[in-house]
Scaffold this active site. Structure first.
Site, PDB file in Angstrom:
ATOM      1  N   CYS A 226      -1.696   9.622   3.391  1.00 37.50           N
ATOM      2  CA  CYS A 226      -1.536   9.149   2.012  1.00 37.50           C
ATOM      3  C   CYS A 226      -2.681   9.668   1.161  1.00 37.50           C
ATOM      4  O   CYS A 226      -2.556   9.812  -0.043  1.00 37.50           O
ATOM      5  CB  CYS A 226      -1.484   7.626   1.985  1.00 37.50           C
ATOM      6  SG  CYS A 226      -2.824   6.891   2.907  1.00 37.50           S
TER       7      CYS A 226
ATOM      8  N   GLU B  32       0.884  -1.177   0.000  1.00 40.34           N
ATOM      9  CA  GLU B  32       0.000   0.000   0.000  1.00 40.34           C
ATOM     10  C   GLU B  32       0.915   1.218   0.000  1.00 40.34           C
ATOM     11  O   GLU B  32       1.699   1.396   0.934  1.00 40.34           O
ATOM     12  CB  GLU B  32      -0.893   0.039   1.252  1.00 40.34           C
ATOM     13  CG  GLU B  32      -1.629  -1.259   1.577  1.00 40.34           C
ATOM     14  CD  GLU B  32      -2.809  -1.537   0.662  1.00 40.34           C
ATOM     15  OE1 GLU B  32      -3.082  -0.722  -0.236  1.00 40.34           O
ATOM     16  OE2 GLU B  32      -3.449  -2.581   0.856  1.00 40.34           O
TER      17      GLU B  32
HETATM   18  P1  NAP Z   1       8.555   4.854   4.281  1.00 40.05           P
HETATM   19  O1  NAP Z   1       9.703   5.747   4.475  1.00 40.05           O
HETATM   20  O2  NAP Z   1       8.390   4.192   2.973  1.00 40.05           O
HETATM   21  O3  NAP Z   1       8.664   3.748   5.457  1.00 40.05           O
HETATM   22  C1  NAP Z   1       7.647   2.795   5.649  1.00 40.05           C
HETATM   23  C2  NAP Z   1       8.203   1.630   6.443  1.00 40.05           C
HETATM   24  O4  NAP Z   1       9.151   0.911   5.653  1.00 40.05           O
HETATM   25  C3  NAP Z   1       8.947   2.026   7.712  1.00 40.05           C
HETATM   26  O5  NAP Z   1       8.648   1.088   8.718  1.00 40.05           O
HETATM   27  C4  NAP Z   1      10.393   1.939   7.282  1.00 40.05           C
HETATM   28  O6  NAP Z   1      11.290   1.759   8.354  1.00 40.05           O
HETATM   29  C5  NAP Z   1      10.333   0.708   6.407  1.00 40.05           C
HETATM   30  N1  NAP Z   1      11.445   0.522   5.492  1.00 40.05           N
HETATM   31  C6  NAP Z   1      12.229   1.465   4.916  1.00 40.05           C
HETATM   32  N2  NAP Z   1      13.145   0.878   4.112  1.00 40.05           N
HETATM   33  C7  NAP Z   1      12.948  -0.459   4.190  1.00 40.05           C
HETATM   34  C8  NAP Z   1      13.578  -1.587   3.610  1.00 40.05           C
HETATM   35  N3  NAP Z   1      14.592  -1.476   2.771  1.00 40.05           N
HETATM   36  N4  NAP Z   1      13.117  -2.809   3.924  1.00 40.05           N
HETATM   37  C9  NAP Z   1      12.077  -2.961   4.758  1.00 40.05           C
HETATM   38  N5  NAP Z   1      11.443  -1.922   5.358  1.00 40.05           N
HETATM   39  C10 NAP Z   1      11.865  -0.691   5.070  1.00 40.05           C
HETATM   40  O7  NAP Z   1       7.171   5.592   4.578  1.00 40.05           O
HETATM   41  P2  NAP Z   1       6.783   6.566   5.778  1.00 40.05           P
HETATM   42  O8  NAP Z   1       7.515   7.850   5.606  1.00 40.05           O
HETATM   43  O9  NAP Z   1       6.854   5.873   7.076  1.00 40.05           O
HETATM   44  O10 NAP Z   1       5.226   6.802   5.467  1.00 40.05           O
HETATM   45  C11 NAP Z   1       4.775   7.728   4.551  1.00 40.05           C
HETATM   46  C12 NAP Z   1       4.427   7.087   3.223  1.00 40.05           C
HETATM   47  O11 NAP Z   1       3.467   6.056   3.405  1.00 40.05           O
HETATM   48  C13 NAP Z   1       3.779   8.067   2.250  1.00 40.05           C
HETATM   49  O12 NAP Z   1       4.289   7.835   0.965  1.00 40.05           O
HETATM   50  C14 NAP Z   1       2.308   7.688   2.315  1.00 40.05           C
HETATM   51  O13 NAP Z   1       1.569   8.063   1.172  1.00 40.05           O
HETATM   52  C15 NAP Z   1       2.390   6.208   2.486  1.00 40.05           C
HETATM   53  N6  NAP Z   1       1.168   5.654   3.081  1.00 40.05           N
HETATM   54  C16 NAP Z   1       0.334   4.896   2.300  1.00 40.05           C
HETATM   55  C17 NAP Z   1      -0.850   4.425   2.819  1.00 40.05           C
HETATM   56  C18 NAP Z   1      -1.820   3.606   2.002  1.00 40.05           C
HETATM   57  O14 NAP Z   1      -2.750   3.042   2.567  1.00 40.05           O
HETATM   58  N7  NAP Z   1      -1.648   3.504   0.695  1.00 40.05           N
HETATM   59  C19 NAP Z   1      -1.178   4.705   4.139  1.00 40.05           C
HETATM   60  C20 NAP Z   1      -0.294   5.463   4.910  1.00 40.05           C
HETATM   61  C21 NAP Z   1       0.877   5.932   4.367  1.00 40.05           C
HETATM   62  P3  NAP Z   1      12.081   3.027   8.977  1.00 40.05           P
HETATM   63  O15 NAP Z   1      11.058   3.943   9.521  1.00 40.05           O
HETATM   64  O16 NAP Z   1      12.925   2.376   9.997  1.00 40.05           O
HETATM   65  O17 NAP Z   1      12.847   3.639   7.836  1.00 40.05           O
END
Ligand code: NAP
Length: 556
Positions: free
Chosen positions: A348, A314
């Site tokens: 998001c 997602e």
């Molecule tokens: P993010 O930077 O992509 O991180 C999401 C998760 O992935 C975190 O737990 C992060 O850990 C982990 N992660 C990062 N690199 C990884 C890797 N190589 N392997 C495994 N896990 C890894 O996103 P965010 O800043 O937390 O959230 C914002 C984003 O989420 C926005 O783009 C938003 O649109 C999207 N979002 C989408 C939805 C939906 O339902 N479509 C809902 C909410 C948010 P760390 O924090 O330790 O880096």
């Protein structure tokens, strides 16, 4: 006139049982907290939130372990969890987990799986309903923690916590409504034999759940609840900005009585523990929620395994609101401002693009500017503040960089500055920002900023608005304001998984299990099925057809 429905005795008994059990979607209650009802809550809600907040603030700064196989696991190196409201507030110290801990957690989940998958599905439903009740019992504490950890205002914090309980309860409802996904199929008319065919959906095994910072409870508890109730065991890693909320989820599941190893909670960075988790061949499936970049990296990497495995990704959004010349502009402006700037534009589903028909652009713009300037900004735990801080130093810096870039490309109508005076000086506060006049080809019409910044443009026709709305790689949410006929046309043509029309509560935001299931198309989601909806649980199950043949008894 309302249609009269006559229920059979069996149907009446079923409805009574659902009411007694407290089905989230059917529960008759005086006040039900949802994103739609949060605009006018009762006074008691504020009192309970304030009490919970005071309790948490008196106990900040503990050292929190990971929870693996029912054990607290500590590491030598830790990371601090600080509040974006005031970075002097240390919420807790968390463990810097790495490959060793990924291995430990996966081994625990793998060992626990056969017994968990072998339980009757009704028993898993019973345990998960207990988990949902644990969350509801702690809803004020969890909501207040999210205010401190994410910077959510009190209604947003409580909404996220309550939604988690409802997502889990809804997953239980779906298991029951579908009889545990065990269905009799057609019978072969084979002379001399008695043949039955049964379709049964069965769990995959060990499921990894990786969640984002912005809905740290619902987007961890929702997928985990679905994975668990269907019979998978889980290893869960929260975002590094929000480990305390993740820990509270793990405690609720533990306190509900889930057996050791069924749900494991690990902490550490995406690179150090997230990547080892997703690279491990023991993992049978993943639910990732987060950015497009990380999501696509995981999706592609996971496909490199020995055989295909489910990866529910997602991802982000670049959500448009289209406003017709026939719109109610007051409703449009109210809905747009709520969706553009709610949770500091870090949803998001945030409304980052406003496409308005030229004849009403000036009138809409004026309303938007007035409403944006009226937003109250400050410590979001305080009742009077609607807008809190952005999540961390990197987001704070990016806000300035985007504002600078957009002021060069167009005109900032309101906002554009970091707020650093007085008590705001210790946190990451930014002005809600509305930008006009940015050329159509500019990169920020297509890239997610994930900050309180929204861009407006005039269009000559609704067709032009629709072309622009659909031209991005994302397809998460979209909103429309206009006539009834135009609304039908909008729903038919927009490319997005969650769509809204003429909604003052939010142009592009709002989700609730059983009401508005949430998920995206295109670069916003890998499955095309929405969480909290009718088709979500089967994503966690694979089908087995059982054909059983018995020789018919010959008449003696
Ligand atoms: P993010 O930077 O992509 O991180 C999401 C998760 O992935 C975190 O737990 C992060 O850990 C982990 N992660 C990062 N690199 C990884 C890797 N190589 N392997 C495994 N896990 C890894 O996103 P965010 O800043 O937390 O959230 C914002 C984003 O989420 C926005 O783009 C938003 O649109 C999207 N979002 C989408 C939805 C939906 O339902 N479509 C809902 C909410 C948010 P760390 O924090 O330790 O880096």
């Amino acid at each position: 006139m309302a249609k009269r429905v006559t229920l059979t005795k069996k149907e009446m008994a079923k409805r009574a049982a659902v009411r007694k059990r407290g089905n989230s979607a059917a529960r008759p209650s005086a006040f039900k907290l949802t994103y739609s009802t949060m605009f006018n809550p009762p006074e008691a809600m504020h009192t309970k939130y304030d009490q919970a907040l005071a309790g948490i603030k008196a106990n900040l700064g503990r050292d929190y372990g990971m929870l693996i196989n029912g054990q607290e696991v500590f590491t030598e190196t830790k990371f601090d969890d600080r509040s974006p409201i005031n970075t002097q507030w240390l919420l807790g110290a968390f463990q810097k987990g790495g490959p060793v801990h990924a291995d430990l957690a996966l081994a625990a989940a793998q060992a626990a799986w056969p017994k968990w998958a072998g339980l009757r599905w009704q028993e898993r439903v019973r345990l998960l309903r207990r988990a949902a009740r644990q969350i509801e019992k702690r809803v004020y504490e969890i909501g207040a923690v999210m205010s401190l950890e994410v910077g959510k205002n009190r209604m947003e914090g409580l909404g996220d916590a309550q939604e988690t309980a409802d997502l889990i309860a809804y997953a239980c409802d779906q298991m029951e409504a579908n009889g545990g996904y065990i269905k009799e199929m057609g019978r072969d008319p084979l002379a001399g034999y008695h043949v039955t065919n049964t379709s049964i959906l069965r769990p995959y095994g060990v499921w990894v759940v990786i969640s984002p910072f912005n809905f740290p409870m619902a987007l961890a508890g929702g997928p985990s609840g679905a994975a668990l109730v269907t019979g998978n065991t889980v290893v869960f890693k929260p975002a590094s900005d929000t480990p305390l909320t993740g820990r509270l989820l793990a405690e609720c599941l533990r306190d509900a009585g889930l057996p050791d190893g069924v749900f494991n909670f690990v902490t550490g960075s995406g690179r150090d523990i997230g990547q080892p988790l997703i690279d491990d061949p023991r993992v049978a499936g993943i639910t990732f929620t987060g950015s497009y970049e990380v999501g696509m990296h995981i999706y592609r990497g996971f496909a490199a395994g020995r055989y295909p495995r489910p990866c529910i990704a997602e991802m982000g959004g670049k959500n448009p609101a289209i406003v017709s010349r026939n719109a109610n502009l007051e409703d449009a402006a109210t809905g747009i401002v709520r969706s553009a700037f709610g949770l500091q534009g870090q949803k998001c589903s945030a409304n980052s693009r406003i496409l308005v028909e030229a004849p009403v652009k000036d009138a809409l713009t004026q309303l938007l500017v007035d409403k944006t300037r009226a937003i109250t900004i400050g410590d979001p735990t305080r009742r009077e503040n609607w807008l809190g801080p952005v999540i961390n130093a990197a987001a704070f810096r990016q806000f300035s960089e985007f504002s600078e870039e957009l002021s060069q490309a167009g005109e900032i109508l309101t906002g554009g500055h970091q707020l650093t005076d007085g008590e705001l000086s210790q946190g990451y506060f930014c002005e809600p920002t509305l930008v006009d006049g940015v050329p159509h080809g500019h990169r920020l019409w297509k890239n997610e900023m994930f900050l309180p910044i929204s861009m407006i443009a005039a269009v000559d026709s609704l067709e032009e608005a629709m072309r622009r709305a659909n031209e991005v790689d994302y397809g998460l949410t979209a909103g429309f304001y206009g006539s009834k006929k135009e609304t039908d046309w909008f729903f038919e043509n927009i490319q997005a998984g969650v769509t809204y029309a003429n909604r003052p509560q939010g142009a592009t935001t709002g989700a609730w299990p059983g009401f508005q299931p949430f998920g995206g198309w295109k670069g916003s989601g890998s499955t095309g099925k929405n969480g909290g909806g009718l088709y979500y649980l089967p994503l966690y199950l694979h089908e087995q057809i059982r054909t059983k043949v018995e020789r018919a008894k010959l008449p003696t």
